[in-house]
Design an enzyme around this catalytic site. Sequence first.
Site, PDB file in Angstrom:
ATOM      1  N   GLY A  76     -40.519  26.156  21.296  1.00 57.00           N
ATOM      2  CA  GLY A  76     -41.406  25.163  21.483  1.00 57.00           C
ATOM      3  C   GLY A  76     -42.667  24.450  20.644  1.00 57.00           C
ATOM      4  O   GLY A  76     -43.664  23.171  20.984  1.00 57.00           O
ATOM      5  N   VAL A  83     -49.196  15.590  29.380  1.00 58.84           N
ATOM      6  CA  VAL A  83     -50.907  15.286  29.195  1.00 58.84           C
ATOM      7  C   VAL A  83     -51.130  13.874  30.094  1.00 58.84           C
ATOM      8  O   VAL A  83     -51.573  14.427  31.304  1.00 58.84           O
ATOM      9  CB  VAL A  83     -51.250  14.790  27.733  1.00 58.84           C
ATOM     10  CG1 VAL A  83     -52.831  14.407  28.278  1.00 58.84           C
ATOM     11  CG2 VAL A  83     -51.821  15.375  26.523  1.00 58.84           C
ATOM     12  N   GLU A 139     -41.790  20.339  17.174  1.00 57.72           N
ATOM     13  CA  GLU A 139     -40.861  19.704  17.181  1.00 57.72           C
ATOM     14  C   GLU A 139     -39.667  18.831  16.873  1.00 57.72           C
ATOM     15  O   GLU A 139     -39.347  19.567  15.782  1.00 57.72           O
ATOM     16  CB  GLU A 139     -41.642  17.605  17.879  1.00 57.72           C
ATOM     17  CG  GLU A 139     -42.737  18.045  18.132  1.00 57.72           C
ATOM     18  CD  GLU A 139     -43.544  16.422  18.830  1.00 57.72           C
ATOM     19  OE1 GLU A 139     -42.811  15.367  18.237  1.00 57.72           O
ATOM     20  OE2 GLU A 139     -44.412  16.623  17.788  1.00 57.72           O
ATOM     21  N   ARG A 157     -40.100   4.730  31.628  1.00 58.14           N
ATOM     22  CA  ARG A 157     -38.401   5.197  32.427  1.00 58.14           C
ATOM     23  C   ARG A 157     -39.876   5.282  34.120  1.00 58.14           C
ATOM     24  O   ARG A 157     -39.654   6.356  34.126  1.00 58.14           O
ATOM     25  CB  ARG A 157     -38.240   6.465  31.771  1.00 58.14           C
ATOM     26  CG  ARG A 157     -37.642   6.028  30.936  1.00 58.14           C
ATOM     27  CD  ARG A 157     -37.016   7.173  30.507  1.00 58.14           C
ATOM     28  NE  ARG A 157     -38.680   8.405  29.286  1.00 58.14           N
ATOM     29  CZ  ARG A 157     -38.292   9.476  29.055  1.00 58.14           C
ATOM     30  NH1 ARG A 157     -36.681   9.975  28.554  1.00 58.14           N
ATOM     31  NH2 ARG A 157     -39.235   9.688  28.800  1.00 58.14           N
ATOM     32  N   ILE A 180     -60.730  21.973  22.189  1.00 54.90           N
ATOM     33  CA  ILE A 180     -61.424  22.101  21.730  1.00 54.90           C
ATOM     34  C   ILE A 180     -62.790  21.393  21.531  1.00 54.90           C
ATOM     35  O   ILE A 180     -62.655  20.349  20.960  1.00 54.90           O
ATOM     36  CB  ILE A 180     -61.706  22.984  20.287  1.00 54.90           C
ATOM     37  CG1 ILE A 180     -60.754  23.535  20.522  1.00 54.90           C
ATOM     38  CG2 ILE A 180     -63.062  23.643  19.580  1.00 54.90           C
ATOM     39  CD1 ILE A 180     -60.158  24.089  18.963  1.00 54.90           C
ATOM     40  N   LYS A 190     -56.836  13.663  11.760  1.00 57.41           N
ATOM     41  CA  LYS A 190     -57.893  14.913  12.288  1.00 57.41           C
ATOM     42  C   LYS A 190     -59.349  14.644  11.615  1.00 57.41           C
ATOM     43  O   LYS A 190     -59.431  14.641  11.741  1.00 57.41           O
ATOM     44  CB  LYS A 190     -57.400  15.543  13.362  1.00 57.41           C
ATOM     45  CG  LYS A 190     -56.350  15.716  14.358  1.00 57.41           C
ATOM     46  CD  LYS A 190     -55.394  17.151  14.413  1.00 57.41           C
ATOM     47  CE  LYS A 190     -54.591  17.110  15.297  1.00 57.41           C
ATOM     48  NZ  LYS A 190     -53.892  18.055  15.601  1.00 57.41           N
TER      49      LYS A 190
END
Lengths: 430, 430
Positions: free
Chosen positions: B189, B17, B192, B49, B138, B207
Site C-alpha cells: 500500500g 485525509v 498506488e 459519493r 513534518i 513539493k
Amino acid sequence: MMRTRPLKVALLGCGVVGSEVARIMTTHADDLTARIGAPVELAGVAVRRPDRVREGIDQALVTTDATALVKRGDIDVVVEVIGGIEPARTLITTAFEHGASVVSANKALLAQDGAALHAAAEEHDKDLYYEAAVAGAIPLIRPLRESLAGDKINRVMGIVNGTTNFILDKMDSTGAGYQEALDEATALGYAEADPTADVEGFDAAAKAAILAGIAFHTRVRLDDVYREGMTEVTAADFASAKEMGCTIKLLAICERAADGASVTARVHPAMIPLSHPLASVRGAYNAVFVESDAAGQLMFYGPGAGGSPTASAVLGDLVAVCRNRLSGATGPGESAYAALTVSPMGDVVTRYHISLDVADKPGVLAQVATVFAEHGVSIDTVRQSGKDGEASLVVVTHRASDAALTGTVEALRKLDTVRGVASIMRVEGE
Amino acid sequence: MMRTRPLKVALLGCGVVGSEVARIMTTHADDLTARIGAPVELAGVAVRRPDRVREGIDQALVTTDATALVKRGDIDVVVEVIGGIEPARTLITTAFEHGASVVSANKALLAQDGAALHAAAEEHDKDLYYEAAVAGAIPLIRPLRESLAGDKINRVMGIVNGTTNFILDKMDSTGAGYQEALDEATALGYAEADPTADVEGFDAAAKAAILAGIAFHTRVRLDDVYREGMTEVTAADFASAKEMGCTIKLLAICERAADGASVTARVHPAMIPLSHPLASVRGAYNAVFVESDAAGQLMFYGPGAGGSPTASAVLGDLVAVCRNRLSGATGPGESAYAALTVSPMGDVVTRYHISLDVADKPGVLAQVATVFAEHGVSIDTVRQSGKDGEASLVVVTHRASDAALTGTVEALRKLDTVRGVASIMRVEGE
C-alpha cells in the site's frame, strides 16, 4: 502596502548573540523590511560595558541604562539576550508596561517565571516569543505550539544541550573518561570555565520545563523537572552500552502518562539504541524527537547554541512579532488550559540497566533476582562475569516505575553478597 | 475571553485525509476550542459519493454540491483535501470571494497556481495555509516562512516522497531490482496502482517548487523544476554507490547559486554519503535538510504521508487560521519580493558518477580523460575493471555544471572505444 515609519527595536545585551542580531539587522535590512512590511530600526542597545568597541553598532545607540531604554515608550520590540533572572525579568515586565512586545532567548527565566511573564504580556496585549530559548536555531517552540496545535503530543525527548552531547560523543567515540572529554570541550570552547549548568543538567532541565509546558498545555516549572547530571557517566558505562547495541545521551524527556491525566519531565543520562535517530546526533548538535497521536514521530535537528544560530531564532521571532504589531494582533500566548498533574520522578515508567559488584559464589543471582521480584521489577536479561571471588552482574529490567527501581536498589545494597552498585542507567527509546 | 459563536468549517473531500480531519475535529473538540479560543464546528462536507457511510459524520452535513457549500457565506474556513487542479482551484477562489479562509493539502495546485491563489487570498484579505502540501506531518512550511524569516536560506534538500524512498530503501537493503521493490511497495500500500506521479518525480517536483518559492522569496513554478524519475536506478547503481560509501535517494534540491542572484530547483536520484543525515532516512519517512547563513544546518524528519499525519498538519493550519480570524488578522501571505532568476538545469553545479562500458585496450582511459578535460570537467577518481576485451570505467568528477557534464557525455558516446554509458548519477551532500 509598505509602511514607512520604522518599527523600533531595543536590544538588551550585546554579547555573542546580541552582536550577531545587530549585525544581521544591519546587513539584511532590506530583506527584513520586505518580510515584515516595514523597516526595522535598532533604536538602542543596552550593555554593561559601554566603552567596548562594537563593530557596526552606532556608539550613539549604546547605553548602560537598560531600564530607561525599555521605558522610552516608542520601542516596538525589546530583544532580551542578557540571560539570567534579574535584571532580565524586571526589564521584560517593564517593557510590556511601556508598550513593547518582547523576544527573549532566556531559558532560565522562562522556565522559572514563564507563567508570570506570559500573564504580563497578556495583560498589556503584547507578544512574548522565545524560540531561541530552546535548542538554538532549531525551530521547535513554533512547531510545537503552532504546527502541532491540532494534535495531541505524547512525548518530547531530546538532546537539548550541546556541551554535554559533545562530551558524551567524545567519550563514546574515543573511549575517553568524563574529565578528559570535558577538558577537550573546554579547550575547544564548547564548555564554559564553570560547566556546572551544562554537565549537571540545569540548562537542559530549564528547556525541558519550557517544552513540557508547551507540549502538554500545562504549567511545568523548573522545580517540577527531575534532574540528574552526566558527571558520573564512565567509560565502563559506555562499554556496557555498546554491548547492548546502545550509546549514552543526556536526554530531556517530557511524557504524558499512559492514563493521559498526568505528565512528567526529567533530565538524565540514558542508554538509547544505536538505531534510534537520536543516537547519531554528533558533537554539539541538538535534536528533539516528538511523538504525537496523529503526526506520529517527528524529529528536529540542528545547532543548539552559538551566536549565529541563536540569532537566527531571535530574528525569526522578531519578524513574527513585528508583523503581529503591524496587523494589530498578537500571536499565541501561554496555553495552560489542560492543567495536568505534573507527577514526581517515582511515577516515571521506563527500563533500567544496573551493574552490580557481587561476591562470586553460588546463590547470588537467586538472591538478587528475588529482590527484583519482591519489588515488582521484572528482569529482561542478566549477564554474569567474574573471577577470583569477585564478579559483576548486569541486569536489564522490563518497564518498571522509578519508585519500584529505587526500592529494589535500596534492598540490593543491603545484601551481604552485593559489594556495590556500580551504575544505574535508564534505557530509553525502545 | 471565550467566544461562544463557533467558527464554521467546510470540508471539501472526505477520503483518507478528510475523514481523519473530521474525526479529530470531533474527538478533540474541547482541545481545539481551548487552543483557538472559540469552538469550531463542521458545517458541511462535500463529497463525490454521498451514499457511502462515513462513521462519525452527520449525514445531514454531507453534500455533493461543493460550490454551494463554499458560497454559503457563513463559512469561516474551507479545508480543501480533494487534490488535483480542478475543481479544487475554482472552489478555493470561490471560497475567498465568499469570505472564507482556506487550508489546503494540494501540492499539485499550489505548485502550478500558487501565485494566483495567494493573490486571490490577499485580494479578499484571507488566509491560505498549506503545511500539509509538503512532507505530510513534518512542520516545514511554517519553519521556513516564519522561524527562518530573519535568516537567508541557501539550500533545501530533502526526501519528500515516501513511496520512492520506500522503494530505494528496499533496493538498498535487499539488493532487489526496481520492479521487485515497486511490487512490494504496491502490495504493502505504499505505492498506488499507477505509481507514475511518485516514481517519475512529479509529486516531489511539485513539493520542490513550493519549497523553493518559500525559501528564496521567489516564484518558482512546477515547470521551473528539473525532474528525473528513479525508474532507471539499478541494483548495479546501488553496488557502485556502496563502493563509494554512499546510498541512493530521490532528492528534491532547491539551491541558491553562489552569486546569490539566481536559484535552481530539481528532483532526481542522487548518491549521498552514508554519513549524511538523509542517508539514514528509512522506509516511507521523509526528511528535509535546510542550510541557511545564520542557523547553519537544520533537519526536519517525520512521516511524509498518510491520513493521520496529513490531518495533523491540516489541523495545525486550521487552528492558526481560526486564531487569525478571531483576531482579525491574517498570517504571512506569499513572499516573492526577491524575484530571483530561476536558472535551468544546465547551470546547476554538482559532482557526477559515470559508469562507461568501454573496449578493454590500451589508450581508452587517455581518450576518455581527454574528453572530460576538453569540456572543463575535472576528474576526481577513476576505477577500471575488465576482462575478455570488455571493460567498465567508473569516473567520479569534481564539481562541474550540468551543461558541461551533458556535453562531456555526448562526446563520450561518439568515441569508438565507448560501447555505452551505463549510468550517470549526481553525487550530493558532500
